[in-house]
Design a protein around this motif. Structure first.
Motif: not given
Lengths: 469, 469
Positions: A38, A65, A67, A82-84, A420, A449, A454, A459
């Motif tokens: 990612y 987000p 990480y 996973v979401r940038g 994940t 969140d 993620g 999901q």
């Protein structure tokens, strides 16, 4: 053009060397030891808790987000962006490593490499038992976030069993302390153990207080060779029900033995169906007796051979070879999918049978090793992610491994975490409400969140593993 | 006239013997081992999880407080029905006590008496180490809810360290399972350890899966006599830093020794400043060596006398006398306030000094015993709650004990829980945000605040202990 939050981030991390945005850096922070790649928008390397708090406040305000990660040896996708958003690398927070000899504790920064803690403790005559195979490269912050295990879980428990207290930055950027310096602490909810293993979804760990124990006086190791996999499973039960509690009891199947011998010969018998590696520690007299007893039990159950190693060099060799299993099997094919399905000890023979059926059924390169003493097996599938047809079969095989573990009363993950890959199976193990009660904690702590989103939670409608693109 | 919820409750618990409402019953369910007497409106004794679930659904719908309890030996007010409502007595749920010899686990109903688990485990050659002094009367459900400790915390940990899985009814009446049968489990958040020690504020425990360990081969005990309290503190550090890890190490001060000897003579030396009771367990050869070493260390530090007890009868006598400390001191005066401030081991001598200052300063009958090896002291104040003037001084003394524990890096409660009495001091230890993060969990799980309300969290503005009426 930079987004507003990116401009604000530059005000928090003024040192440009610790705020990365060039494509090569972003690429190298986009993967871990699991499956998937990612792309974050920024990578930051804070050096203290105040910076971490400011980053989280910013992220929470802008809904970006974050990480967190240590050395990203994670096998379940914990650090994957996973979401940038922002990857928060804690590796530069490594200035503190203090051993308190009177209280048998260690206080450490999250970026300290785990093996360094072990070494520092041993210098003072103490022992920090958790021993994930990655200990020489992984950070204690990552170990705590994932509740890392390793071979010594059986007798000594896992990382979480040694965490007495934490300093944590909450998803909204507040600094809190949980637990403390004492073994006994029942002052309110056990937030320490709630945070351990929460995979960075509830906060960023900025300091850890660990419990140490006296160093065992001596150690011996046994290598036990079996011509039959099921017999090796029986030997495990036999030893444990005799009252012996080995400090480690590992199993390596024939496929893994062969991979190690091809990779870097260790003298493992290539024609054996399986070998058990057993470590006993404690008082010299006690382990001498236990060694004789374990030898007897294994032979009675049908072991072909029992080798014992008492001196340090021989033992080191045996265990170094064990650590080679993972890199050795990685050479079989380009993609390695490593699982950690964990079953009640008594179900190990049944789980072995099921794994061998899965291997046949889906025609996949499935090999098994792991921490047999505590039921924590490592079925690994070697494959090639470019081969879409094979990946479909791998997908089905992995799903069936998860289902089998749950069916025999085990759990999806013993030590790698959910990340994940295992999220789609959470409801199957925990039930709708069980999962919902976890989600309530997450939402209460991280209403926007932003903290490792993620992960852990599936999901919407996600109930199947998807490895193909 | 009965309220609507009381009528509905009769539909759930049809057996009138298990739904109590006469004044004598309500009175006898209004107290525990701590301070205070309250009056519930109903007492129910469910016999299975479905009844518990229905009760919680009803309570959640009508907003009726539910106070779960076992045998109510709690020393912090955990089961006190401070807002009336329903007392939920789990003592009749005691049908299950299964030992799984292959997996070294026990699965038990919440109402099973803890000592029965120990006995059942020992019959199969296993050991369940947690040993709260109340073990022969208290239930495992209560032990788990309060995370009970006892003398063996030092080497073996507390109740929570043996809980692998739980079945729990949530505050909204859903049945969930947490954890499982395996030692390693990182499938999502550790709800098991969140629930352990949550004092019945997050759910009702309806089944517990416990980890067992092999039974130690042998045991010896030492009684060490000191003329100086500080020297006894030094002996504790001396033994632990020598690499010996006793299975228990208890301290009893002169006041307590005298109380025991008056109550039921055990042969403790009445002129000693303090005695240490040390238990060593493990391989016979190992503990023989350790016994000699511990003896040497204690004498070097200035012990007046060291008695050793190897045979079972002599040891039993020594430890039975230890269990008499609490009932013996209770005879000094009608009201006994038992604390469990816990400090880092190295701070024990300092804490002893502070306690003796507090005794002088407030002129209160303050005596000390406890689990010295893990820093878990039991300062007890003997008083008479009818004496309002003395109670004021007791109040101040107790507050200062709490403050001292926090100041030296310890915690409010090592094993008794927060309940009602320590709630006002929570913010001092945890900080505003630390406490807020706990409260968020409570609110997310129990939005209608029906599950043991009025515990752990201070009421608005409550920052002081109030013992007087």
């Amino acid at each position: 053009m930079n987004k507003q939050w990116q401009i604000e981030l530059e005000k928090i991390i003024k040192d440009k060397k610790r705020l990365l945005s060039n494509p090569a850096d972003l690429l190298s922070y986009g993967f871990d030891g699991s499956f998937g790649q990612y792309q974050p928008e920024r990578v930051v390397q804070p050096i203290n808790r105040e910076e971490v708090a400011d980053i989280m406040k910013l992220a929470n305000t802008f809904g970006v987000p974050v990480y967190p990660r240590g050395q990203a040896t994670c096998l379940s996708g914990g650090p994957l962006p996973v979401r940038g958003g922002i990857v928060l690398d804690t590796c530069k927070m490594k200035d503190k490593l203090t051993i308190d000899s009177e209280n048998l504790t260690a206080t450490v920064s999250p970026g300290v490499i785990t093996s360094k803690i072990k070494e520092a403790a041993e210098k003072e005559g103490f022992f920090y038992p958790p021993d994930p195979s990655s200990a020489h490269v992984s950070t204690i912050g990552g170990n705590v976030a994932e509740n890392s295990g390793g071979p010594r879980g059986l007798k000594y428990g896992v990382t979480g069993n040694y965490v007495l207290g934490l300093e944590v930055v909450t998803p909204q950027g507040e600094i809190i302390r949980t637990g403390g310096q004492t073994i006994k602490n029942v002052t309110g909810y056990n937030l320490t153990q709630l945070l351990v293993g929460s995979e960075g979804t509830l906060g960023v760990i900025t300091e850890v207080t660990l419990r140490l124990i006296p160093k065992p006086k001596s150690r011996v190791s046994l290598l036990v060779v079996f011509d039959d996999l099921v017999a090796s499973g029986k030997a495990i039960s036999g030893i444990l029900s005799s009252g012996i509690m080995p400090s480690a009891m590992e199993i390596i199947d024939q496929h893994c033995i062969n991979a190690v011998e091809r990779h870097k010969p260790a003298g493992y018998p290539v024609d054996a169906a399986a070998i058990l590696l057993i470590e006993l520690d404690g008082h010299p007299k006690a382990i001498e007796e236990e060694m004789v007893e374990a030898d007897r039990i294994c032979r009675e159950i049908g072991a072909r051979e029992v080798q014992t190693a008492s001196d340090e060099e021989d033992q080191k060799k045996l265990w170094e070879a064990r650590k080679l299993v993972s890199p050795a099997i990685a050479k079989i094919k380009p993609t390695k999918i490593s699982e950690d399905a964990t079953v009640p000890r008594s179900k190990i023979p049944e789980m072995f049978e099921r794994l061998s059926e899965i291997r046949e059924k889906y025609n996949v390169e499935l090999v098994v090793f792991g921490h047999a003493g505590d039921g924590n097996l490592h079925p690994n599938i070697l494959t090639d992610k470019r081969d879409q047809e094979e990946m479909k079969r791998v997908e089905m095989a992995v799903s069936e491994i998860f289902e089998s573990a749950i069916e025999v009363g085990g759990t999806l993950s013993g030590e790698h975490g959910i990340g994940t890959m295992k999220a789609p199976f959470m409801e199957k193990e925990l039930g709708k409400i069980g999962l919902e009660m976890m989600r309530r904690v997450k939402e209460a702590w991280d209403p926007n969140d932003v903290m490792n989103p993620g992960k852990i939670f599936p999901q919407d409608g996600q109930t199947k593993l998807v490895l193909t693109e």
